[in-house]
Motif scaffolding. Structure first.
Motif, PDB file in Angstrom:
ATOM      1  N   LYS A  32     -11.743   0.726  10.356  1.00 15.93           N
ATOM      2  CA  LYS A  32     -11.263   2.072  10.039  1.00 15.93           C
ATOM      3  C   LYS A  32     -10.033   2.029   9.139  1.00 15.93           C
ATOM      4  O   LYS A  32      -9.982   2.692   8.109  1.00 15.93           O
ATOM      5  N   HIS A  33      -9.034   1.279   9.525  1.00 14.03           N
ATOM      6  CA  HIS A  33      -7.759   1.223   8.792  1.00 14.03           C
ATOM      7  C   HIS A  33      -7.821   0.101   7.753  1.00 14.03           C
ATOM      8  O   HIS A  33      -7.178  -0.946   7.904  1.00 14.03           O
ATOM      9  N   LYS A  34      -8.557   0.333   6.706  1.00 14.40           N
ATOM     10  CA  LYS A  34      -8.765  -0.704   5.691  1.00 14.40           C
ATOM     11  C   LYS A  34      -7.474  -1.026   4.933  1.00 14.40           C
ATOM     12  O   LYS A  34      -6.775  -0.135   4.472  1.00 14.40           O
ATOM     13  N   PHE A  74      -2.038  -2.974   8.460  1.00 17.45           N
ATOM     14  CA  PHE A  74      -1.741  -3.783   9.642  1.00 17.45           C
ATOM     15  C   PHE A  74      -2.687  -3.419  10.781  1.00 17.45           C
ATOM     16  O   PHE A  74      -3.184  -4.292  11.487  1.00 17.45           O
ATOM     17  N   LEU A  75      -2.921  -2.126  10.973  1.00 17.41           N
ATOM     18  CA  LEU A  75      -3.785  -1.668  12.058  1.00 17.41           C
ATOM     19  C   LEU A  75      -5.218  -2.129  11.868  1.00 17.41           C
ATOM     20  O   LEU A  75      -5.965  -2.284  12.844  1.00 17.41           O
ATOM     21  N   GLY A  76      -5.649  -2.328  10.612  1.00 12.18           N
ATOM     22  CA  GLY A  76      -6.996  -2.823  10.370  1.00 12.18           C
ATOM     23  C   GLY A  76      -7.205  -4.198  10.964  1.00 12.18           C
ATOM     24  O   GLY A  76      -8.283  -4.512  11.488  1.00 12.18           O
ATOM     25  N   SER A  83       3.002  -0.388   2.178  1.00 14.08           N
ATOM     26  CA  SER A  83       1.636  -0.036   1.804  1.00 14.08           C
ATOM     27  C   SER A  83       0.623  -0.535   2.826  1.00 14.08           C
ATOM     28  O   SER A  83      -0.527  -0.100   2.824  1.00 14.08           O
ATOM     29  N   TYR A  84       1.021  -1.437   3.711  1.00 15.83           N
ATOM     30  CA  TYR A  84       0.154  -1.901   4.790  1.00 15.83           C
ATOM     31  C   TYR A  84       0.261  -1.012   6.022  1.00 15.83           C
ATOM     32  O   TYR A  84      -0.420  -1.260   7.013  1.00 15.83           O
ATOM     33  N   SER A  85       1.130   0.002   5.974  1.00 17.30           N
ATOM     34  CA  SER A  85       1.297   0.924   7.102  1.00 17.30           C
ATOM     35  C   SER A  85       0.608   2.247   6.798  1.00 17.30           C
ATOM     36  O   SER A  85       0.239   2.517   5.659  1.00 17.30           O
ATOM     37  N   THR A  86       0.446   3.069   7.820  1.00 18.69           N
ATOM     38  CA  THR A  86      -0.179   4.379   7.629  1.00 18.69           C
ATOM     39  C   THR A  86       0.829   5.426   7.165  1.00 18.69           C
ATOM     40  O   THR A  86       0.429   6.510   6.735  1.00 18.69           O
ATOM     41  N   ASP A  87       2.133   5.117   7.265  1.00 16.07           N
ATOM     42  CA  ASP A  87       3.167   6.057   6.826  1.00 16.07           C
ATOM     43  C   ASP A  87       4.379   5.290   6.320  1.00 16.07           C
ATOM     44  O   ASP A  87       5.267   4.944   7.104  1.00 16.07           O
ATOM     45  N   PRO A  88       4.447   4.995   5.018  1.00 18.42           N
ATOM     46  CA  PRO A  88       5.573   4.227   4.484  1.00 18.42           C
ATOM     47  C   PRO A  88       6.879   5.015   4.410  1.00 18.42           C
ATOM     48  O   PRO A  88       7.923   4.432   4.120  1.00 18.42           O
ATOM     49  N   TYR A  89       6.819   6.313   4.659  1.00 15.84           N
ATOM     50  CA  TYR A  89       8.023   7.140   4.568  1.00 15.84           C
ATOM     51  C   TYR A  89       8.901   7.017   5.816  1.00 15.84           C
ATOM     52  O   TYR A  89      10.110   7.230   5.755  1.00 15.84           O
ATOM     53  N   LYS A 143       6.205  -0.726  13.951  1.00 15.45           N
ATOM     54  CA  LYS A 143       5.318  -0.548  15.101  1.00 15.45           C
ATOM     55  C   LYS A 143       3.926  -1.102  14.816  1.00 15.45           C
ATOM     56  O   LYS A 143       3.336  -1.803  15.642  1.00 15.45           O
ATOM     57  N   GLU A 144       3.399  -0.781  13.641  1.00 12.14           N
ATOM     58  CA  GLU A 144       2.034  -1.190  13.327  1.00 12.14           C
ATOM     59  C   GLU A 144       1.935  -2.692  13.068  1.00 12.14           C
ATOM     60  O   GLU A 144       0.915  -3.317  13.375  1.00 12.14           O
TER      61      GLU A 144
END
Length: 273
Positions: free
Chosen positions: A175-177, A180-182, A245-251, A258-259
């Motif tokens: 899912k998280h291509k 980190f979560l991928g 860029s490997y996270s779902t929210d870089p902001y 966490k991820e």
């Protein structure tokens, strides 16, 4: 001929003076040494202490921001010169999740604002540091995780792994291509039913993975998550911060930490270190 001799004399004199100046250049051994281990940002709910080693600076300013980019500083503090080239500022209030920069005046010129080299959390594209409570970024039961016992180093089967590559394929079943979560997803399969991602790595008999660089990259624009910005990662901007860029929210500086930690947990559980 006389003119040539005169010119030669001038050039020789200039070279001699330059050589003397070069020899008189200050040595790194002349700089004061700070022996402490608390440089950077040290957060606590009641106060945060900022320390920067800048022995040649004549002034240093600490700026606090509400966001990791844009907007004006909510406060500007002149830091105090301490001992051994260290500048110090102590803010007695809870600064959790605020952003900061340092600005140094050296040789009469103000340099650009930057986070410190010890920054552990940053905003998007790493231009501002983030004041983070690292304990608050731990996954559930993080402290209880233990890596498998290694009986002998010769038992190691090592696999070099690129975080984005392992999951980015459209057929990865992940899912998280590219995130980190991928890498943390379990039970993923290809259209043919073959294990993918970390499950595939484990199936190969791998015991340890060596990650290609995953610190904050300089040449990747984290504000464009859908852009195909492949990068080997050998251009660190903030060496102690996970790549945004490997996270779902870089902001949000907390998210990438966490991820990154979440992928570490299943990896340890499955036998990778």
């Amino acid at each position: 001929m006389k003119h040539l001799n005169f010119i030669f004399l001038i050039v020789a004199t200039f070279m001699l003076i330059s050589f003397k100046k070069a020899r008189q250049a200050p040595s790194y051994d002349d700089y004061p040494v700070y022996a402490g281990h608390d440089l950077g940002v040290n957060y606590a709910p009641l106060k945060t202490v900022f320390k920067v080693w800048a022995p040649k600076a004549s002034e240093v300013k600490l700026r606090l921001y509400m966001k990791g980019e844009g907007g004006n500083a909510i406060s500007v503090t002149a830091m105090t010169r301490g001992t051994n080239g260290v500048w110090v500022s102590e803010i007695k209030k809870d600064l959790k999740n605020d952003y900061y920069t340092f600005q140094v005046k050296q040789d009469g010129k103000w340099q650009l604002e930057r986070p410190d080299i010890y920054a552990r959390a940053v905003g998007v594209n790493g231009a501002r540091g983030m004041i983070v409570d690292l304990a608050a970024t731990d996954p559930v039961n993080w402290i209880n995780d233990k890596k498998p016992v290694l009986k002998n180093p010769t038992d190691i089967v090592l696999y070099e792994l690129h975080i984005r590559d392992i999951s980015i394929s459209p057929n990865s079943g992940i899912k998280h291509k590219g995130k980190f979560l991928g890498l943390a997803e379990m039970g993923t399969k290809s259209p043919d039913g073959e294990p993918t991602g970390l499950d595939h790595i484990k199936q190969l008999g791998v015991t340890h993975v060596h990650l290609l660089p995953s610190f904050d990259f300089n040449s990747v624009d984290e504000t464009k998550p859908l852009a195909n910005q492949y990068n080997w990662g050998y251009d660190p901007l903030n060496y102690n911060v996970p790549e945004g860029s490997y996270s779902t929210d870089p902001y949000d500086g907390n998210v990438r930490i966490k991820e990154f930690k979440k992928w570490c947990r299943p990896c340890i559980k499955t036998g990778c270190a």
